[in-house]
Scaffold this active site. Structure first.
Site, PDB file in Angstrom:
ATOM      1  N   ASN A  37     -20.595  38.811  15.546  1.00 33.50           N
ATOM      2  CA  ASN A  37     -19.769  39.445  16.581  1.00 33.50           C
ATOM      3  C   ASN A  37     -18.687  38.423  16.936  1.00 33.50           C
ATOM      4  O   ASN A  37     -18.948  37.468  17.657  1.00 33.50           O
ATOM      5  CB  ASN A  37     -20.645  39.784  17.794  1.00 33.50           C
ATOM      6  CG  ASN A  37     -19.830  40.278  18.965  1.00 33.50           C
ATOM      7  OD1 ASN A  37     -18.638  40.582  18.834  1.00 33.50           O
ATOM      8  ND2 ASN A  37     -20.470  40.373  20.127  1.00 33.50           N
TER       9      ASN A  37
ATOM     10  N   LYS B 105     -16.233  38.782  18.760  1.00 29.70           N
ATOM     11  CA  LYS B 105     -15.674  38.956  20.109  1.00 29.70           C
ATOM     12  C   LYS B 105     -14.143  38.915  20.025  1.00 29.70           C
ATOM     13  O   LYS B 105     -13.585  39.378  19.039  1.00 29.70           O
ATOM     14  CB  LYS B 105     -16.267  37.914  21.060  1.00 29.70           C
ATOM     15  CG  LYS B 105     -17.803  37.915  20.990  1.00 29.70           C
ATOM     16  CD  LYS B 105     -18.481  37.158  22.074  1.00 29.70           C
ATOM     17  CE  LYS B 105     -19.995  37.266  21.869  1.00 29.70           C
ATOM     18  NZ  LYS B 105     -20.767  36.616  22.921  1.00 29.70           N
TER      19      LYS B 105
ATOM     20  N   HIS C 134     -22.855  46.127  24.257  1.00 33.07           N
ATOM     21  CA  HIS C 134     -22.916  44.668  24.369  1.00 33.07           C
ATOM     22  C   HIS C 134     -22.860  44.270  25.847  1.00 33.07           C
ATOM     23  O   HIS C 134     -22.143  44.873  26.635  1.00 33.07           O
ATOM     24  CB  HIS C 134     -21.755  44.025  23.598  1.00 33.07           C
ATOM     25  CG  HIS C 134     -21.934  42.539  23.492  1.00 33.07           C
ATOM     26  ND1 HIS C 134     -21.579  41.687  24.511  1.00 33.07           N
ATOM     27  CD2 HIS C 134     -22.469  41.768  22.512  1.00 33.07           C
ATOM     28  CE1 HIS C 134     -21.887  40.449  24.147  1.00 33.07           C
ATOM     29  NE2 HIS C 134     -22.430  40.473  22.954  1.00 33.07           N
TER      30      HIS C 134
ATOM     31  N   GLU D 144     -21.417  42.007  27.399  1.00 36.13           N
ATOM     32  CA  GLU D 144     -20.081  41.706  27.946  1.00 36.13           C
ATOM     33  C   GLU D 144     -19.350  42.998  28.295  1.00 36.13           C
ATOM     34  O   GLU D 144     -18.605  43.049  29.274  1.00 36.13           O
ATOM     35  CB  GLU D 144     -19.293  40.846  26.941  1.00 36.13           C
ATOM     36  CG  GLU D 144     -19.807  39.411  26.930  1.00 36.13           C
ATOM     37  CD  GLU D 144     -19.595  38.666  25.629  1.00 36.13           C
ATOM     38  OE1 GLU D 144     -18.790  39.104  24.794  1.00 36.13           O
ATOM     39  OE2 GLU D 144     -20.264  37.627  25.455  1.00 36.13           O
TER      40      GLU D 144
ATOM     41  N   GLU E 105     -30.679  41.269  23.107  1.00 39.97           N
ATOM     42  CA  GLU E 105     -29.883  40.102  23.477  1.00 39.97           C
ATOM     43  C   GLU E 105     -30.076  39.775  24.951  1.00 39.97           C
ATOM     44  O   GLU E 105     -29.399  40.352  25.819  1.00 39.97           O
ATOM     45  CB  GLU E 105     -28.398  40.374  23.223  1.00 39.97           C
ATOM     46  CG  GLU E 105     -28.060  40.653  21.776  1.00 39.97           C
ATOM     47  CD  GLU E 105     -26.616  40.257  21.461  1.00 39.97           C
ATOM     48  OE1 GLU E 105     -26.429  39.464  20.550  1.00 39.97           O
ATOM     49  OE2 GLU E 105     -25.711  40.734  22.159  1.00 39.97           O
TER      50      GLU E 105
ATOM     51  N   GLY F 107     -24.064  33.012  24.596  1.00 44.89           N
ATOM     52  CA  GLY F 107     -22.975  32.060  24.793  1.00 44.89           C
ATOM     53  C   GLY F 107     -23.341  30.879  25.669  1.00 44.89           C
ATOM     54  O   GLY F 107     -22.474  30.111  26.079  1.00 44.89           O
TER      55      GLY F 107
ATOM     56  N   SER G  23     -27.271  32.957  21.269  1.00 46.97           N
ATOM     57  CA  SER G  23     -27.257  31.554  20.836  1.00 46.97           C
ATOM     58  C   SER G  23     -28.100  31.307  19.585  1.00 46.97           C
ATOM     59  O   SER G  23     -28.678  30.226  19.426  1.00 46.97           O
ATOM     60  CB  SER G  23     -27.684  30.615  21.977  1.00 46.97           C
ATOM     61  OG  SER G  23     -26.795  30.751  23.071  1.00 46.97           O
TER      62      SER G  23
END
Ligand code: PGA
Length: 255
Positions: free
Chosen positions: A13, A15, A98, A100, A170, A176, A216
């Protein structure tokens, strides 16, 4: 069906990173590194990089996906991209839900379900992301949260359609941050997702679904995570921006 018979999928991903020319160069570098690998390889690129990445990946192991799609097939939705548009240019995958998108752009369990439906209707394979916040883990409600997110997102998804759904667990606190779920934590939640799928569909169907871990994951910790019986691959953010690291994770998944 056990782990060996399921499709292992390593998905990157990117991003909001890489210009189109950088996407092309990345794919060109990655292709020979993964030519003989034993897992599926996906890169989820920014919308404007998709065509460059798709052209570079043509005829190789590398498949290309988007990071989001709108739920309508077309219409007055300024700034959005519809799933049939992604399919039309040759994208094969799309990420939905996701964290985010949920945390920063207002996605809810309901809109994630609608985006998932749109991706499936367009013929894409959906990488559906679910994950708990740190406070939820501390409150000991991780499995409840994950079950609810997964169940709502899969509303109306048939057994046949589920073959085009990959679920990515996740934990939000691991994305991150450099913090990774332990292999045991990752496997526990992935197993809980599989148990839910068995309730919603049946055990054989549940056993056939690829359930990834993300948060991560990197070249150093991938092998231990991917060795877990219910961890069938990874959704990789930061480490998917470096070809050597990403290739190392793919290698760890191919054993
Ligand atoms: P990370 O991101 O690997 O950088 O933690 C994972 C993700 O957001 O999918």
């Amino acid at each position: 069906m056990n782990k060996q018979q399921r499709r292992a999928v390593i998905a990157g991903n990117w991003k909001m990173n890489l210009l189109p020319n950088e996407a092309t160069a990345f794919v060109e570098t990655l292709k020979p590194l993964v030519a003989g690998c034993g897992c599926d390889v996906v890169l989820c690129a920014p919308f404007v990089d998709l065509q460059a990445a798709i052209a570079a990946a043509a005829g190789s192991k590398v498949k290309i996906g988007a990071q989001n799609c709108h739920w309508a097939a077309s219409g007055a939705f300024t700034g959005e991209v519809a799933a049939p548009m992604l399919r039309a240019i040759g994208a094969e995958y799309v990420i939905t839900g996701h964290s985010e998108r949920r945390a920063l752009f207002g996605d809810t369990d309901e809109t994630v379900a609608k985006r998932t439906r749109a991706g499936l209707d367009a013929g894409l394979t959906v990488i559906l992301c679910v994950g708990e916040y740190l406070e939820q883990r501390q409150q000991n409600i991780t499995v409840e949260v994950i079950r609810m997110q997964t169940k709502i997102a899969l509303t109306g998804v048939s057994r046949e359609e589920l073959a085009r759904v990959i679920i990515a667990y996740e934990p939000v606190w691991a994305i991150g941050t450099g913090l990774t779920a332990t292999a045991a934590q990752a496997n526990e939640v992935n197993k809980a997702i599989r148990d839910l799928l068995a309730e919603l569909y049946d055990q054989a169907t549940a056993d056939s679904v690829t359930i990834q871990y993300g948060g991560s994951m990197n070249a150093a910790n991938a092998a231990e995570l991917l060795a877990q019986p219910d961890v069938d691959g990874g959704l990789i953010g930061g480490a998917s921006l470096k070809t050597a690291d990403f290739a190392a994770i793919i290698k760890a998944a191919s054993i």
